[in-house]
Design an enzyme around this catalytic site. Structure first.
Site, PDB file in Angstrom:
ATOM      1  N   CYS A 112       5.842   7.961   3.216  1.00  0.00           N
ATOM      2  CA  CYS A 112       5.464   6.790   2.394  1.00  0.00           C
ATOM      3  C   CYS A 112       5.882   6.948   0.935  1.00  0.00           C
ATOM      4  CB  CYS A 112       3.971   6.540   2.493  1.00  0.00           C
ATOM      5  SG  CYS A 112       3.425   6.329   4.197  1.00  0.00           S
ATOM      6  N   HIS A 247       2.063   2.065  -3.226  1.00  0.00           N
ATOM      7  CA  HIS A 247       2.229   2.040  -1.768  1.00  0.00           C
ATOM      8  C   HIS A 247       1.001   1.359  -1.159  1.00  0.00           C
ATOM      9  CE1 HIS A 247       2.603   3.072   2.358  1.00  0.00           C
ATOM     10  NE2 HIS A 247       1.714   4.058   2.330  1.00  0.00           N
ATOM     11  N   ASN A 277       0.518  -1.401   6.542  1.00  0.00           N
ATOM     12  CA  ASN A 277       1.176  -0.253   5.902  1.00  0.00           C
ATOM     13  C   ASN A 277       2.582  -0.103   6.497  1.00  0.00           C
ATOM     14  OD1 ASN A 277       2.130   2.283   5.225  1.00  0.00           O
ATOM     15  ND2 ASN A 277       0.177   3.329   5.576  1.00  0.00           N
TER      16      ASN A 277
END
Ligand code: UT7
Length: 320
Positions: A112, A247, A277
């Site tokens: 990520c 993020h 996500n």
């Protein structure tokens, strides 16, 4: 020299699954998912919507936004943990799709934090004068790595891609701080399916597995810390930052980071409700949304911050 963002783009699968759809697959419900994560829907790739195809879609949009043709690119980096192929890399597939024959292409796995690491890598090349125009993409089909029987993970993830075109310019500002904690890697894992011990069927280890609580605690402690480290290093005050593009892992993580920093939550935009996500794609998709909504003006200061598998985390300061 510094890499200036000339354009952004994004591309997500056409199909979107809401929380009710997931409640038909595992023991969960819309209320739990919304309250614990902020997620309402996520885009899920169908046949033909590969990581490379999404990456190429985002790249085309970014090139158009930058007003450049693919022949201008001399570097393409794709950050991904979910490529269809190990070889050729997704960046080479994007090169082919775009017809960007002059570019050097490679993938980067930073989970990520991947988009930030791709940006840092491109910036280093541009600063050295090695390349002039770079395309960086964060692209994921996490649905291929998701155990759709595991409610603790399947409600979180989504598919999509975001991209930015950077061009070297003599003046500008870019700064970054990153860290990795490899000794904590076990809290977020996904084993390669190409291991002899898994045989032909793969194994449970080949899906995304996570100690959600540990990752949550890691994120809300490290992200404010790395942002503070970056601000101190650059002698920039928190109040000078127009947007914190974090993020998108959980709306509660973003809120907790804003609170710990003492920042105005309005400057911490969220789009996790629609996308879930999307790992390395979440930061560039959000950046593209801000850009296309006309919220970014030249001279604005932004902080991008990523965190996740590795464990890894980092923050970058850009002047739009
Ligand atoms: O991109 C970076 C990687 N990922 C992240 O950053 C994710 C970070 N972690 C998180 O976002 C959160 O930890 C989760 C959303 C994954 C979980 O939220 P939580 O508030 O930490 O919940 P929990 O795991 O502590 O579970 C609370 C309860 C448990 O039940 P009991 O033991 O209290 O009876 C779980 O079994 O909720 C239950 N639960 C669920 N219930 C309904 C867990 N998943 C679900 C579900 N639906 N999907």
């Amino acid at each position: 020299m510094i890499g200036k963002i000339l354009g952004t783009g994004s591309c997500v699968p056409a199909q979107s699954w809401d929380n009710n759809k997931l409640s038909e697959m595992v023991d969960t419900n819309d209320e739990w998912i919304r309250e614990r994560t902020g997620i309402v829907t996520r885009h899920v790739a169908q046949s033909g919507e590969s990581t490379a195809a999404l990456a190429a879609g985002a790249a085309r949009a970014a090139l158009e936004n930058a007003g450049l043709g693919a022949e201008a690119l001399d570097l393409i980096i794709v950050a991904t943990v979910s490529p269809e192929n190990l070889v050729p890399c997704t960046a080479c597939q994007v090169q082919e799709a775009l017809g960007a024959g002059a570019a050097t292409c490679f993938d980067l796995n930073g989970a990520c934090t991947g988009f930030l690491l791709a940006m840092n890598t491109a910036q280093a090349y541009l600063a050295q004068g090695i390349y002039r125009t770079a395309l960086i993409v964060g692209a994921e089909c996490l649905s291929n790595l998701t155990d759709w029987k595991d409610r603790s993970t399947c409600i979180l993830f989504g598919d999509g891609a975001g991209a930015a075109v950077l061009q070297a310019q003599p003046k500008g500002r870019y700064a970054q701080v990153t860290h990795s904690e490899g000794d904590r890697g076990a809290v977020l894992t996904c084993a390669s399916r190409n291991r002899r011990e898994f045989g032909e069927t793969g194994g449970p280890e080949t899906f995304l597995r996570m100690d959600g609580g540990e990752v949550f605690k890691f994120a809300v402690s490290r992200v404010p810390r790395v942002i503070a480290e970056l601000l101190e290093k650059e002698a920039v005050a928190l109040e000078e930052i127009d947007y914190f593009v974090l993020h998108q892992a959980n709306a509660r993580i973003v809120a907790a980071v804003a609170k710990r920093l003492g920042g105005d939550p309005e400057r911490f935009p969220l789009n996790i409700a629609e996308y879930g996500n999307t790992s390395s794609a979440s930061i560039p998709i959000l950046l593209d949304e801000l850009n296309r909504a006309g919220k970014l003006r030249r001279g604005m200061k932004l902080i991008l911050a990523g965190f996740g598998g590795g464990l890894s985390y980092g923050a970058s300061l850009i002047v739009w």
